[in-house]
Design a protein around this motif. Structure first.
Motif, mmCIF file in Angstrom:
data_model
loop_
_atom_site.group_PDB
_atom_site.id
_atom_site.type_symbol
_atom_site.label_atom_id
_atom_site.label_comp_id
_atom_site.label_asym_id
_atom_site.label_seq_id
_atom_site.Cartn_x
_atom_site.Cartn_y
_atom_site.Cartn_z
ATOM 1 N N ALA A 131 0.819 -1.210 0.000
ATOM 2 C CA ALA A 131 0.000 0.000 0.000
ATOM 3 C C ALA A 131 0.854 1.263 0.000
ATOM 4 O O ALA A 131 0.543 2.242 -0.686
ATOM 5 C CB ALA A 131 -0.933 -0.007 1.212
ATOM 6 N N ARG A 132 1.941 1.254 0.761
ATOM 7 C CA ARG A 132 2.844 2.407 0.754
ATOM 8 C C ARG A 132 3.487 2.571 -0.617
ATOM 9 O O ARG A 132 3.636 3.689 -1.120
ATOM 10 C CB ARG A 132 3.918 2.240 1.834
ATOM 11 C CG ARG A 132 3.456 2.603 3.240
ATOM 12 C CD ARG A 132 4.496 2.249 4.285
ATOM 13 N NE ARG A 132 4.250 2.923 5.558
ATOM 14 C CZ ARG A 132 4.797 2.578 6.710
ATOM 15 N NH1 ARG A 132 5.620 1.537 6.761
ATOM 16 N NH2 ARG A 132 4.537 3.259 7.813
ATOM 17 N N ALA A 133 3.874 1.449 -1.221
ATOM 18 C CA ALA A 133 4.477 1.508 -2.547
ATOM 19 C C ALA A 133 3.487 2.040 -3.575
ATOM 20 O O ALA A 133 3.847 2.824 -4.461
ATOM 21 C CB ALA A 133 4.967 0.121 -2.958
ATOM 22 N N ALA A 134 2.229 1.621 -3.449
ATOM 23 C CA ALA A 134 1.204 2.044 -4.407
ATOM 24 C C ALA A 134 0.833 3.516 -4.240
ATOM 25 O O ALA A 134 0.618 4.233 -5.226
ATOM 26 C CB ALA A 134 -0.038 1.174 -4.259
ATOM 27 N N SER A 135 0.731 3.976 -2.998
ATOM 28 C CA SER A 135 0.301 5.351 -2.741
ATOM 29 C C SER A 135 1.436 6.348 -2.856
ATOM 30 O O SER A 135 1.214 7.540 -3.104
ATOM 31 C CB SER A 135 -0.325 5.472 -1.349
ATOM 32 O OG SER A 135 0.656 5.300 -0.336
ATOM 33 N N GLY A 136 2.669 5.873 -2.658
ATOM 34 C CA GLY A 136 3.803 6.779 -2.673
ATOM 35 C C GLY A 136 3.892 7.639 -1.425
ATOM 36 O O GLY A 136 4.668 8.604 -1.381
ATOM 37 N N LYS A 137 3.110 7.296 -0.399
ATOM 38 C CA LYS A 137 3.094 8.069 0.858
ATOM 39 C C LYS A 137 3.351 7.132 2.034
ATOM 40 O O LYS A 137 2.913 5.986 2.030
ATOM 41 C CB LYS A 137 1.759 8.789 1.007
ATOM 42 C CG LYS A 137 1.532 9.858 -0.079
ATOM 43 C CD LYS A 137 0.210 10.586 0.098
ATOM 44 C CE LYS A 137 -0.976 9.777 -0.353
ATOM 45 N NZ LYS A 137 -2.243 10.550 -0.315
ATOM 46 N N VAL A 195 -0.439 10.886 4.621
ATOM 47 C CA VAL A 195 -1.080 9.604 4.931
ATOM 48 C C VAL A 195 -1.442 8.914 3.615
ATOM 49 O O VAL A 195 -2.193 9.458 2.806
ATOM 50 C CB VAL A 195 -2.343 9.787 5.803
ATOM 51 C CG1 VAL A 195 -3.157 8.491 5.848
ATOM 52 C CG2 VAL A 195 -1.958 10.197 7.222
ATOM 53 N N GLY A 196 -0.886 7.718 3.419
ATOM 54 C CA GLY A 196 -1.151 6.997 2.183
ATOM 55 C C GLY A 196 -1.947 5.731 2.370
ATOM 56 O O GLY A 196 -2.373 5.105 1.394
ATOM 57 N N VAL A 197 -2.149 5.354 3.661
ATOM 58 C CA VAL A 197 -2.814 4.089 3.949
ATOM 59 C C VAL A 197 -3.757 4.256 5.137
ATOM 60 O O VAL A 197 -3.406 4.911 6.126
ATOM 61 C CB VAL A 197 -1.785 2.978 4.301
ATOM 62 C CG1 VAL A 197 -2.485 1.630 4.442
ATOM 63 C CG2 VAL A 197 -0.670 2.914 3.273
ATOM 64 N N ILE A 198 -4.943 3.672 5.028
ATOM 65 C CA ILE A 198 -5.839 3.502 6.174
ATOM 66 C C ILE A 198 -6.005 2.005 6.384
ATOM 67 O O ILE A 198 -6.427 1.278 5.486
ATOM 68 C CB ILE A 198 -7.222 4.150 5.936
ATOM 69 C CG1 ILE A 198 -7.087 5.659 5.767
ATOM 70 C CG2 ILE A 198 -8.173 3.820 7.092
ATOM 71 C CD1 ILE A 198 -8.379 6.341 5.337
ATOM 72 N N LYS A 199 -5.601 1.538 7.565
ATOM 73 C CA LYS A 199 -5.678 0.111 7.888
ATOM 74 C C LYS A 199 -6.621 -0.054 9.067
ATOM 75 O O LYS A 199 -6.461 0.596 10.098
ATOM 76 C CB LYS A 199 -4.287 -0.418 8.239
ATOM 77 C CG LYS A 199 -4.237 -1.786 8.912
ATOM 78 C CD LYS A 199 -4.485 -2.888 7.932
ATOM 79 C CE LYS A 199 -3.292 -3.172 7.074
ATOM 80 N NZ LYS A 199 -2.193 -3.810 7.818
ATOM 81 N N MET A 200 -7.614 -0.935 8.945
ATOM 82 C CA MET A 200 -8.583 -1.096 10.027
ATOM 83 C C MET A 200 -9.262 -2.457 9.973
ATOM 84 O O MET A 200 -9.313 -3.103 8.929
ATOM 85 C CB MET A 200 -9.645 0.000 9.960
ATOM 86 C CG MET A 200 -10.457 0.005 8.671
ATOM 87 S SD MET A 200 -11.714 1.289 8.624
ATOM 88 C CE MET A 200 -12.843 0.693 9.896
ATOM 89 N N GLU A 201 -9.760 -2.876 11.128
ATOM 90 C CA GLU A 201 -10.649 -4.031 11.188
ATOM 91 C C GLU A 201 -12.062 -3.556 10.865
ATOM 92 O O GLU A 201 -12.470 -2.465 11.274
ATOM 93 C CB GLU A 201 -10.609 -4.664 12.575
ATOM 94 C CG GLU A 201 -9.271 -5.289 12.902
ATOM 95 C CD GLU A 201 -9.266 -5.956 14.265
ATOM 96 O OE1 GLU A 201 -9.502 -7.176 14.324
ATOM 97 O OE2 GLU A 201 -9.040 -5.256 15.256
ATOM 98 N N VAL A 202 -12.799 -4.367 10.130
ATOM 99 C CA VAL A 202 -14.173 -4.007 9.772
ATOM 100 C C VAL A 202 -15.034 -3.920 11.026
ATOM 101 O O VAL A 202 -15.873 -3.035 11.177
ATOM 102 C CB VAL A 202 -14.768 -5.035 8.788
ATOM 103 C CG1 VAL A 202 -16.197 -4.672 8.412
ATOM 104 C CG2 VAL A 202 -13.896 -5.123 7.534
ATOM 105 N N SER A 203 -14.820 -4.836 11.946
ATOM 106 C CA SER A 203 -15.542 -4.864 13.220
ATOM 107 C C SER A 203 -14.766 -5.768 14.155
ATOM 108 O O SER A 203 -14.108 -6.706 13.723
ATOM 109 C CB SER A 203 -16.966 -5.393 13.033
ATOM 110 O OG SER A 203 -17.622 -5.534 14.272
ATOM 111 N N ARG A 204 -14.827 -5.476 15.446
ATOM 112 C CA ARG A 204 -14.199 -6.363 16.411
ATOM 113 C C ARG A 204 -15.136 -6.539 17.602
ATOM 114 O O ARG A 204 -15.836 -7.520 17.724
ATOM 115 C CB ARG A 204 -12.830 -5.842 16.843
ATOM 116 C CG ARG A 204 -12.012 -6.904 17.591
ATOM 117 C CD ARG A 204 -10.579 -6.466 17.791
ATOM 118 N NE ARG A 204 -9.793 -7.478 18.491
ATOM 119 C CZ ARG A 204 -9.126 -8.454 17.905
ATOM 120 N NH1 ARG A 204 -9.141 -8.563 16.596
ATOM 121 N NH2 ARG A 204 -8.432 -9.336 18.618
#
Length: 438
Positions: free
Chosen positions: A131-137, A205-214
């Motif tokens: 994701a970092r490679a793809a976004s460049g951020k 910020v180039g990535v948002i990482k999250m759990e859908v629900s916990r």
């Protein structure tokens, strides 16, 4: 029942293995310090035999969640033995990885490509790298638990409490390079305003990482808002489904909410106890993997994808996600009913198939330890959570509740000062967070 062999071995292990185990969640101190069986000799269905030959029904974490069809499932094991017989590794690649990639993409039509690993932490690290490679951020906004790698634990650099709501309280990021400070930024679940502020104040910020629900479901518009924010700011949205995948839908939990990420990861339930994790994503993002370096010898072994293909086939055949969801709902309901009978204040949380309960009392950790101690004597591995599998039939669950009734009755007497929990405990109280053990 004797259960000292496992404890004796664990004492030895702590002199040879830092922390005693490879997984924090399996440390005996998290359950019943000094009295937990610690090691198993055999596992089948939802039964475990310890080193002294005692059989227990596992109505707890079931291997920390991988065995969605129960331990040592005949169909999955048969497929794996075929892979072993035909050779698990060679100079050539196994065709099963192509078949598994195709199957996961069929289940998630928004995705185009797949990479495989063998653990959830690896899958998360791979996803972040791509994701970092793809976004460049470089910066990552995150919510939830995402493994042990440097990128994630760096959230606690400079503020040791950043991960408290996402991980275990008190985790120290020693060994994580200090220059990673402020590269990952936490936001709380269902707080879209917090994420909006992070993105506004951090254009890198180039990535948002999250759990859908916990522990709770999304508030109306929350996931949709996250998706919109990511799209408008050219941010790669990753859903970590290593825990939630295949437990409430046949695939990712996000399918239930109709919100599609740019990438998603699956683990745990995917191989029913065999090591396999998957990262799926859109071609425009996933092809960035070719512009960096992501490679490992044992990501190419044959057992993992073979087990996953057999597990997917069996889950689809019996609709396992429907079975474990209904069982889990029933368990949570019976916890609440049992607490009401004994006038105990209870709260339940988690996905139906990953159910937890807690009692509203300052003595909760003592009572949790007491439950584990007394249920162990009655042949159950039990605490305050159940990772539901298709092996948790009424023949297992009903006796569990019959015995738990007695435990709640004991706790009710302690709450009324008719008994003292300290007098009932035969060892130390279980840990409630991360602690150094040796």
């Amino acid at each position: 029942m004797s259960k000292r062999t496992g404890q004796d071995l664990y004492k030895k292990a702590k002199t040879l293995i830092p922390g005693g185990t490879m997984l924090l969640s399996k440390r005996p101190e998290m359950f019943l310090p000094e009295n937990w069986p610690s090691y198993y000799s055999k596992a089948k269905g939802c039964s475990i035999w310890d080193l002294d030959g005692n059989e227990y029904r596992d109505v707890s974490i079931m291997g920390i969640g991988p065995n969605i069809l129960g331990y040592s499932h005949d169909t999955i094991d048969e497929a794996v033995m075929g892979a072993v017989t035909n050779g698990n590794m060679s100079t050539l690649s196994c065709p099963e990885e192509v078949a598994l990639a195709e199957r996961l993409i069929e289940l998630h039509p928004w995705a185009d490509m797949t990479r495989f690993a063998r653990s959830g932490g690896e899958a998360n690290a791979i996803a972040i790298r791509i994701a970092r490679a793809a976004s460049g951020k470089d910066k990552v906004a995150f919510c939830g638990y995402h493994g042990w790698h440097d990128w994630y634990l760096s959230a606690n650099l400079g503020d040791g409490e950043n991960l408290d709501g996402h991980l275990l309280p008190g985790l120290n990021p020693l060994g994580v390079p200090k220059n990673l400070n402020k590269t990952v930024l936490p936001f709380n679940y269902n707080r879209l305003d917090e994420l909006e502020a992070i993105v506004r104040d951090n254009p890198d910020v180039g990535v948002i990482k999250m759990e859908v629900s916990r522990n709770e479901g999304p508030a109306p518009g929350f996931l949709e808002g996250v998706r919109k924010l990511a799209t408008e700011n050219d941010i790669v949205l990753i859903f970590d489904e290593c825990t939630s995948g295949f437990r409430q839908t046949f695939g990712g939990l996000h399918k239930m909410y109709g919100v599609e990420p740019d990438m998603a990861m699956f683990g745990k339930a995917l191989g029913n106890g065999y090591a396999i994790t998957a990262i799926i994503g859109k071609r425009s993002v996933m092809e960035a993997a070719q512009n960096t370096f992501i490679s490992s010898t044992f990501w190419t072994e044959r057992i993992g994808p073979t087990a996953a293909l057999a597990t997917l086939k069996e889950m689809e055949r019996i609709k396992s996600w429907e079975i474990i969801t209904e069982t889990g709902k029933g368990i949570s309901q019976r916890w609440r009913e049992l607490a009401a009978v004994h006038n105990l204040k209870i709260n339940t949380s988690g996905l139906p198939a990953l159910s937890f309960f807690g009692l509203d009392t300052p003595h909760w950790l003592k009572y949790k330890t007491l439950i584990t101690q007394e249920m162990l004597k009655r042949g159950f591995l039990a605490s305050n959570s159940v990772y539901v599998t298709t092996a948790h039939t009424p023949e297992v669950i009903n006796p569990y509740f019959d015995n738990l009734d007695d435990m709640f009755a004991l706790i009710a007497k302690c709450e009324k000062d008719e008994l003292c929990a300290d007098d009932l405990l035969e060892g130390p109280v279980c840990h409630g967070g991360f602690k150094r053990l040796n």
